[in-house]
Design an enzyme around this catalytic site. Structure first.
Site, PDB file in Angstrom:
ATOM      1  N   TYR A 107       0.808  -1.217   0.000  1.00 49.83           N
ATOM      2  CA  TYR A 107       0.000   0.000   0.000  1.00 49.83           C
ATOM      3  C   TYR A 107       0.846   1.275   0.000  1.00 49.83           C
ATOM      4  O   TYR A 107       0.312   2.366   0.092  1.00 49.83           O
ATOM      5  CB  TYR A 107      -0.934   0.015   1.208  1.00 49.83           C
ATOM      6  CG  TYR A 107      -1.968  -1.083   1.197  1.00 49.83           C
ATOM      7  CD1 TYR A 107      -2.964  -1.130   0.216  1.00 49.83           C
ATOM      8  CD2 TYR A 107      -1.965  -2.091   2.152  1.00 49.83           C
ATOM      9  CE1 TYR A 107      -3.917  -2.134   0.202  1.00 49.83           C
ATOM     10  CE2 TYR A 107      -2.913  -3.095   2.155  1.00 49.83           C
ATOM     11  CZ  TYR A 107      -3.888  -3.114   1.176  1.00 49.83           C
ATOM     12  OH  TYR A 107      -4.837  -4.115   1.169  1.00 49.83           O
ATOM     13  N   ASP A 169      -1.496 -11.343   8.687  1.00 50.92           N
ATOM     14  CA  ASP A 169      -0.624 -12.379   8.125  1.00 50.92           C
ATOM     15  C   ASP A 169       0.844 -12.119   8.443  1.00 50.92           C
ATOM     16  O   ASP A 169       1.616 -13.055   8.629  1.00 50.92           O
ATOM     17  CB  ASP A 169      -0.818 -12.472   6.615  1.00 50.92           C
ATOM     18  CG  ASP A 169      -2.171 -13.046   6.256  1.00 50.92           C
ATOM     19  OD1 ASP A 169      -2.896 -13.491   7.155  1.00 50.92           O
ATOM     20  OD2 ASP A 169      -2.522 -13.038   5.056  1.00 50.92           O
ATOM     21  N   HIS A 419       4.922  -6.120  -4.752  1.00 51.62           N
ATOM     22  CA  HIS A 419       3.497  -6.330  -4.966  1.00 51.62           C
ATOM     23  C   HIS A 419       2.696  -5.078  -4.674  1.00 51.62           C
ATOM     24  O   HIS A 419       3.095  -4.206  -3.910  1.00 51.62           O
ATOM     25  CB  HIS A 419       2.980  -7.481  -4.109  1.00 51.62           C
ATOM     26  CG  HIS A 419       2.934  -7.191  -2.638  1.00 51.62           C
ATOM     27  ND1 HIS A 419       4.062  -7.128  -1.848  1.00 51.62           N
ATOM     28  CD2 HIS A 419       1.892  -6.939  -1.793  1.00 51.62           C
ATOM     29  CE1 HIS A 419       3.720  -6.868  -0.601  1.00 51.62           C
ATOM     30  NE2 HIS A 419       2.407  -6.735  -0.535  1.00 51.62           N
ATOM     31  N   TYR A 500     -11.362  -0.890   0.003  1.00 48.51           N
ATOM     32  CA  TYR A 500     -11.381  -0.431   1.396  1.00 48.51           C
ATOM     33  C   TYR A 500     -10.048   0.201   1.795  1.00 48.51           C
ATOM     34  O   TYR A 500      -9.960   0.853   2.841  1.00 48.51           O
ATOM     35  CB  TYR A 500     -11.711  -1.597   2.333  1.00 48.51           C
ATOM     36  CG  TYR A 500     -10.516  -2.387   2.825  1.00 48.51           C
ATOM     37  CD1 TYR A 500     -10.028  -2.208   4.119  1.00 48.51           C
ATOM     38  CD2 TYR A 500      -9.858  -3.308   2.004  1.00 48.51           C
ATOM     39  CE1 TYR A 500      -8.932  -2.926   4.579  1.00 48.51           C
ATOM     40  CE2 TYR A 500      -8.774  -4.021   2.450  1.00 48.51           C
ATOM     41  CZ  TYR A 500      -8.303  -3.831   3.739  1.00 48.51           C
ATOM     42  OH  TYR A 500      -7.212  -4.538   4.186  1.00 48.51           O
ATOM     43  N   ARG A 501      -9.036   0.068   0.962  1.00 43.54           N
ATOM     44  CA  ARG A 501      -7.673   0.493   1.311  1.00 43.54           C
ATOM     45  C   ARG A 501      -6.866   0.420   0.028  1.00 43.54           C
ATOM     46  O   ARG A 501      -7.129  -0.430  -0.824  1.00 43.54           O
ATOM     47  CB  ARG A 501      -7.134  -0.466   2.362  1.00 43.54           C
ATOM     48  CG  ARG A 501      -5.808  -0.138   3.007  1.00 43.54           C
ATOM     49  CD  ARG A 501      -5.537  -1.197   4.062  1.00 43.54           C
ATOM     50  NE  ARG A 501      -4.265  -1.041   4.728  1.00 43.54           N
ATOM     51  CZ  ARG A 501      -3.748  -1.943   5.565  1.00 43.54           C
ATOM     52  NH1 ARG A 501      -4.418  -3.052   5.822  1.00 43.54           N
ATOM     53  NH2 ARG A 501      -2.582  -1.742   6.149  1.00 43.54           N
TER      54      ARG A 501
END
Length: 560
Positions: A107, A169, A419, A500-501
């Site tokens: 993110y 995670d 990623h 959502y993010r």
């Protein structure tokens, strides 16, 4: 309560870093590669000099060499930029940015939104676990406390037999940062924002504010102590709402204040636990499985936050792409079936757990197995049945609140793995899950990338996490990943699905998809921003909310 003020910059092809000079030049900080907006070098140097006098020279650094960019490890991330950049230059930083640890991988990491910045490294010196209340089952933390830190504290103080934490995670991130970004874990306490209680926030004008019951003074506090050191009201960590308007939400995913303390509810040891894996052999089994999951989750038979994982997500944890194929094309159904057979897994793999005394667990498992094993070819496993399955063994730990960093291995699916996450919300239904899977997989293959994803099942919705893995050192691979993310956002919005993010490079794009009634949601956020931060000094542009003094178009992120 020291804070580290770190200036990040994005001039040339890289931002860079250096520590403030010592000796005769100590009063004359060197020039950053990019100055903050509307700031002269003289003004910047004066600011850094004054900051250094307040927090000490070791806590006031300037980014001006490539050394900081070399910190690419998850446990030692760069504080200057996104360590997994999708752009040519790790190009986005901001005027006053906030981060706790900088491990918000997928993110944007520690990188803020606008070039030229002063960054507040909240995790460098604010690492205290201020309280663990056993009777109330909550902890009071500072921003630098990670999930690993909190777990280790419980173990060291012989509290693990009484209290569990919920972990995502990856356990290396800040508990507070993950919570205010509305991150998700795995146990029955997996909705971290739902489980927060009590916030202490520094507002842009310097006011120190406590939420909920924290607004009520504690008669046992020493009034001679400064406000941030005064003991909180004893009910602060027990009841969220207090009296009057409930304001906590405006400090989640926002740029309205600096969260310096937060309470988080802990899970009382349930008295027993059993994790499990259910494998589903066919790609088309996703539909039937989601129809089974919905009533079980709403009815609380599925107690925790379970996950439905695509075969390649598990395969990537256990090996890189070259260990399964020599092809450079997206893997076909036949190839993925072969990988599933090799690993003794399904095309979809459902991980969950039951909690409580054995009679309760036995009843829950009887219902769960009876429902899922109606699917032809579905199989049920417990960890002792598959001792060599790295994913199942790791999930066995995280589903009982033991943090790990093992699952980051899936990022190594490609060389120089990096990623981006695409994270839309869906109904828990077979039709919606299959529709999202079909759209996202088709676009992944159009980009020449493999679909890797998981459905994370909340109480009444699913977070569909699509893991866009690319080679961060390959310009073509980076371009594919960013195109894919931006295309999927538009695809989702057309179908009524919202994220959502998100990664900071597409925050404006996603904010615009929440366009009901002429973007009424965004306009309200802008009004609140103007009221609390009229000078626009704090994280401008975060999640698409810009101060009046900025024009979003002036800070658009390049395609590549």
């Amino acid at each position: 309560m020291k804070q580290n003020d770190e200036c990040t910059s994005s001039g040339g092809t890289h931002p860079a870093a250096y520590r403030a000079p010592e000796g005769p030049d100590a009063d004359h900080p060197q020039r950053p590669l990019t100055l903050p907006p509307d700031t002269t070098l003289e003004r910047f140097q004066d600011f850094m000099h004054r900051i250094g006098r307040i927090v000490g020279p070791d806590n006031a650094t300037v980014i001006a060499s490539n050394a900081e960019l070399q910190h690419e490890d998850y446990l030692d991330p760069s504080k200057a930029h996104d360590v997994r950049p999708s752009l040519r230059a790790p190009a986005t930083h901001c005027l006053t940015s906030l981060f706790s640890i900088g491990r918000n991988v997928g993110y944007g990491g520690a990188a803020p939104r606008v070039p030229g910045s002063i960054g507040l490294d909240m995790g460098r010196n604010m690492k205290r676990i201020l309280d663990v209340n056993v009777d109330g089952a909550y902890a009071l933390l500072e921003p630098g406390v990670t999930f690993i830190d909190l777990h280790d504290y419980l173990v060291k103080n012989n509290l693990r037999d009484k209290l569990w934490i919920d972990v995502p995670d990856l356990g290396g991130g800040s508990v507070i940062e993950n919570t205010i970004e509305r991150g998700v874990g795995n146990t029955p306490y997996g909705d971290h924002w739902m489980m927060h209680c009590g916030m202490e926030v520094v507002l842009p004008d310097g006011t120190l504010w406590r939420s909920g019951m924290g607004g009520l003074p504690n008669p046992k506090a020493d009034p001679n102590d400064p406000p941030h050191e005064q003991l909180p009201n004893e009910t602060w960590g027990l009841f969220n709402y207090g009296f009057g308007p409930y304001n906590d939400g405006i400090f989640s995913q926002s740029s309205l204040g600096i969260v310096v303390k937060m309470g988080i509810w802990l899970m009382a040891n349930p008295g027993g636990y059993q994790s499990y894996l259910i494998t589903l052999p066919r790609d088309k089994d996703l539909h039937a499985a989601l129809e089974i999951i919905r009533p079980l989750r709403v009815g609380m038979v599925l107690q925790n936050v379970p996950t439905m994982r695509d075969i390649l997500l598990d395969a990537a944890v256990m090996g890189d792409r070259k260990s399964y194929t020599s092809s450079d094309k997206p893997l076909t159904d036949e190839e993925m079936d072969a990988i599933a057979a090799k690993l003794n897994l399904g095309r979809w793999n459902f991980y969950g757990a039951v909690y409580g005394p054995k009679p309760i667990r036995d009843v829950m498992l009887q219902v769960i197995k009876g429902a899922f094993l109606q699917i032809e070819g579905a199989k049920y496993y417990e960890p002792e049945d598959m001792p060599d399955n790295l994913v199942l063994q790791t999930r066995h730990d995280t589903l009982q609140g033991t943090p790990s960093t093992t699952e980051l291995k899936w990022v190594d699916w490609l060389p120089n793995g990096a990623h981006l996450f695409f994270s839309p919300i869906a109904k828990v239904s077979g039709d919606d899950g299959v529709a999202q899977y079909d759209v996202t997989r088709r676009r992944c293959e159009e980009a020449g990338l493999d679909f890797i994803g998981t459905f994370v099942v909340g109480m009444r919705e699913m977070h569909h996490i699509v893991c866009i893995v690319y080679d961060r050192k390959d310009p073509v691979s980076r371009k594919k990943a960013l195109w894919l993310l931006r295309t999927l956002i538009d695809d989702a919005a057309e179908r009524g699905w919202g994220e959502y993010r998100t990664h900071l490079s597409v925050m404006d794009q996603i904010a615009k998809t929440y366009s009901f009634n002429d973007c009424a949601q965004l306009k309200l956020n802008e009004k609140i921003k103007e009221a609390l931060d009229p000078k626009g000094i704090m994280a401008p542009g975060k999640n698409g909310v810009w101060p009046k003094k900025y024009k979003a178009a002036d800070w658009s992120v390049p395609s590549n």
